[in-house]
Enzyme design. Structure first.
Site, mmCIF file in Angstrom:
data_model
loop_
_atom_site.group_PDB
_atom_site.id
_atom_site.type_symbol
_atom_site.label_atom_id
_atom_site.label_comp_id
_atom_site.label_asym_id
_atom_site.label_seq_id
_atom_site.Cartn_x
_atom_site.Cartn_y
_atom_site.Cartn_z
ATOM 1 N N ASN A 140 -29.545 -10.590 -20.697
ATOM 2 C CA ASN A 140 -29.497 -9.446 -19.784
ATOM 3 C C ASN A 140 -29.569 -9.937 -18.338
ATOM 4 O OD1 ASN A 140 -32.475 -9.939 -20.163
ATOM 5 N ND2 ASN A 140 -32.500 -8.507 -18.435
ATOM 6 N N HIS A 165 -31.993 -4.254 -23.371
ATOM 7 C CA HIS A 165 -33.034 -4.747 -22.480
ATOM 8 C C HIS A 165 -34.021 -3.618 -22.192
ATOM 9 C CE1 HIS A 165 -34.267 -4.788 -18.143
ATOM 10 N NE2 HIS A 165 -34.694 -5.982 -18.500
ATOM 11 N N SER A 166 -35.236 -4.002 -21.850
ATOM 12 C CA SER A 166 -36.233 -3.001 -21.473
ATOM 13 C C SER A 166 -36.977 -3.449 -20.231
ATOM 14 C CB SER A 166 -37.231 -2.816 -22.623
ATOM 15 O OG SER A 166 -38.413 -2.209 -22.155
ATOM 16 N N ASN A 167 -37.407 -2.478 -19.478
ATOM 17 C CA ASN A 167 -38.330 -2.679 -18.368
ATOM 18 C C ASN A 167 -39.516 -1.759 -18.670
ATOM 19 O OD1 ASN A 167 -38.565 -3.856 -15.598
ATOM 20 N ND2 ASN A 167 -38.852 -1.717 -15.052
ATOM 21 N N LYS A 215 -41.823 -12.697 -25.045
ATOM 22 C CA LYS A 215 -41.491 -13.062 -23.658
ATOM 23 C C LYS A 215 -42.067 -14.447 -23.408
ATOM 24 C CE LYS A 215 -39.926 -11.063 -20.620
ATOM 25 N NZ LYS A 215 -38.470 -11.096 -20.272
ATOM 26 N N TYR A 224 -42.642 -6.306 -28.805
ATOM 27 C CA TYR A 224 -42.402 -7.074 -27.569
ATOM 28 C C TYR A 224 -43.725 -7.740 -27.188
ATOM 29 C CZ TYR A 224 -39.756 -7.971 -23.229
ATOM 30 O OH TYR A 224 -39.063 -8.550 -22.192
ATOM 31 N N ASN A 242 -36.754 -16.007 -19.764
ATOM 32 C CA ASN A 242 -36.300 -15.575 -18.432
ATOM 33 C C ASN A 242 -35.723 -16.739 -17.613
ATOM 34 O OD1 ASN A 242 -37.081 -12.956 -18.946
ATOM 35 N ND2 ASN A 242 -38.362 -12.768 -17.103
#
Lengths: 404, 404
Positions: free
Chosen positions: B248, B299-301, B163, B115, B194
């Protein structure tokens, strides 16, 4: 005809299961014996993948099959029977009812529907065992209402299903109207002619029964195939008639659900844990139907007490279940039962989940042996409705679609 | 910011969980304390129904929210955290890894993706704990390739995510092309701006990266809302460009999946067990995507080791998982970890399911106390990306959609 399975774990626990019967079905499990040895009852995702990887492509509709006999579904049916035996074993190991093993129950009892049949007198047993069944002849609207009252009084059902496609549609329409007159709108009604009607006849019946099949009722598989169902639906909607359609014939597997949804051909899916892939797949179907805004109820075939409990756990564990499930159980007697302690009891039309591990029933081996002997004496090695009809009713009988 | 939960059973077993953080999130669990007392860890279907029955209607898209902060999703998020703690407790009671409690693993390790982030130098810790992170500055295609090589070498990832939506789209296009040049087609690439791009810009990027985002890669949330995604998709398809879109943001809950499917707006759903409803809901989503012919990734946070294992079990138990899952874990260090024994280890880009019950990790209470102290010193009570950007980068920064 049914198959009873036992699965023994290395901890000495026996999980049981019941599924469709006949020589060909039984052979599937004989052939699985070696392949299942040494596997882990918890590793069901892999087992599903392994058992269904080779599943043949092909038409999944059951229009021309006895339920549970579409060869395309064989791997899924076989997996379902094994999955349920594994979950029964897990439940016994953990002292947990099956519906709680898979995520917890949505209800403490699974609701079932009365299941009415037009029939000649007689009909129980064979050979020295021939007997009148408890309901007698039902070949008119009036005798059918009598059958319904008897069954509802005995089991406490709150919804009523009529297997149609047997008499002239006008007599079947009259039967539904008589049932409504006798029971009132608090008892939702459903009729299932097994695709015996043309699109035009289906539209006509839908129109005639626009009052009687709403309020929790439905019209089940009036005509064959998704396109036929979709055409009936669209023609009825154009007349302002929103009676929902249910199906266990045009929709028999997961891939058909979005197809039916896109065409608006089916509004209520009738699952059957025996051929949809077991208890967890029943939950998956329940959740899929909820997401797509479809209803869910359950198909039934003749079955005994183990399947009665499979259906009860499947119904109890389905978060989304919009209609009482079908069951043929009122058509069996103590003589047909294989579970210890005799027949499963109903409370107000529902089967309560017992406070016992797994399915909550165990086998009566004497009864099982007797039923095995009875099977050996049968002239058939698979269910054969046409042969039965030709032998007992009309020597020229054959299934014709559409008949009306 | 993360919340760590513990759930104690009357048998003395403690189930743990991790979810989104901040004062408001934590208050939800404080308020649930009394409501959960005395409940049964197996009765999760009822718990789901009880906790989500009052869920507000409203826009489920996350376009304008930090992930996990849409108030409409609060009951589902809260249920997820509790469900996972229950499953951890069940796994510990039965000595069974979590993925096996819910039906058995589909794979023994969950695959994750590198990522990559564009970033200034620095960025770790706060106060006395400020430190350079291990990757340094990355504000160009070249420095990003360096970051990717470093991360892939350390963790063994087989897929790479960038990203985006940070630099000019031309520089981001160049970054993807440089990554492809450096890693070759065996490393599928994905970029996620995003929703920072207009429909036109999204089409242009899709066209420019038609080679680089295929073969297992995807374009994630290029533009806002399902209709925007569907328009980009249809315009690219008209040019013969089939690059799949992942989301997401536009698809964050079950009801949005069939909507996205009907519009062909999204081809790959990015789940997040933390806000989709936990481990069993992750399985449900996996099966829904399979039925609809959609792909599935995750998805990840920002998260620590408990969530790392939640995601690993969610990934391992998903029958259908088409792409390696996202994780921010490479951006955390030993200093941020709350699980005993230190950081979770990767093997060839995947997190193996340990041969331990439940999630397979337990809490390091000293570390947890240190992190709680660190939280107390933070100037924020919720994640606030805009405030961070204004304080450290550009006093006038604000989020604008579309930016390009």
């Amino acid at each position: 005809m049914r198959t009873i399975l036992e699965l023994k774990t290395d901890q000495g626990i026996t999980g049981i299961s019941e599924t469709y019967g006949g020589d060909k079905q039984t052979a599937v499990y004989e052939n699985l014996r070696e392949r299942l040895k040494g596997r882990d009852v918890f590793q069901l995702t892999c087992l599903w993948r392994d058992m269904t990887a080779q599943a043949a492509e092909g038409d999944r509709s059951q229009t021309m099959f006895v339920p549970g006999e579409n060869p395309v579904d064989e791997p899924v049916r076989a997996y379902a029977a094994i999955e349920i035996a594994c979950l029964d074993a897990i439940g016994k190991a953990w002292n947990l009812p099956m519906c709680d093993v898979v995520g917890g129950r949505a209800r403490d009892a699974a609701p079932f529907s009365a299941y009415l049949f037009y029939k000649h007198a007689g009909g129980g047993g064979m050979g020295s065992d021939v007997r009148e069944d408890e309901y007698g002849e039902a070949l008119s609207a009036e005798s059918l209402v009598r059958q319904a009252k008897q069954m509802v009084a005995k089991y406490g059902f709150k919804e009523i299903k009529l297997k149609g496609g047997v008499l002239d549609p006008d007599e079947e329409i009259r039967s539904i109207k008589e049932l409504r007159a006798a029971f009132g709108p608090k008892y939702p009604l459903r009729i299932d002619p097994n695709c015996a009607w043309s699109v035009d006849t289906s539209v006509r019946v839908g129109r005639e029964l626009r009052e009687e099949l709403t309020d929790g009722g439905y019209l089940e598989d009036p005509t064959a195939e998704l396109d036929g169902m979709a055409e009936v639906r669209s023609r009825l909607l154009a007349e302002g008639i929103g009676t929902p359609f249910a199906s266990n014939v045009a929709v028999t597997s997961f891939d058909l659900v979005p197809k039916a949804w896109k065409k608006d051909a089916v509004q209520i899916v009738l699952s059957d844990p025996h051929y949809w892939g077991g208890i967890r797949k029943q939950r998956q179907l329940s959740e899929l139907c909820q997401v797509l805004g479809l209803g869910l109820s359950m198909h039934s075939n003749n079955h005994v007490g183990v399947s009665m409990m499979i259906m009860a756990h499947a119904g109890a564990s389905s978060p989304h279940l919009t209609h009482a499930c079908d069951t043929h159980y009122p058509w069996q007697t103590e003589l047909d039962e294989v579970v210890e302690g005799g027949r499963i009891q109903f409370t107000e039309g529902a089967v309560p989940i017992p406070d016992k591990p797994g399915l909550g029933v165990s086998l009566d081996y004497d009864q099982l042996a007797r039923l095995r002997e009875r099977y050996a004496k049968l002239p058939y090695r698979k269910r054969d409705d046409e042969a039965e009809m030709r032998q007992h009713v009309d020597p020229n009988w054959r299934r014709v679609l559409p008949r009306w």
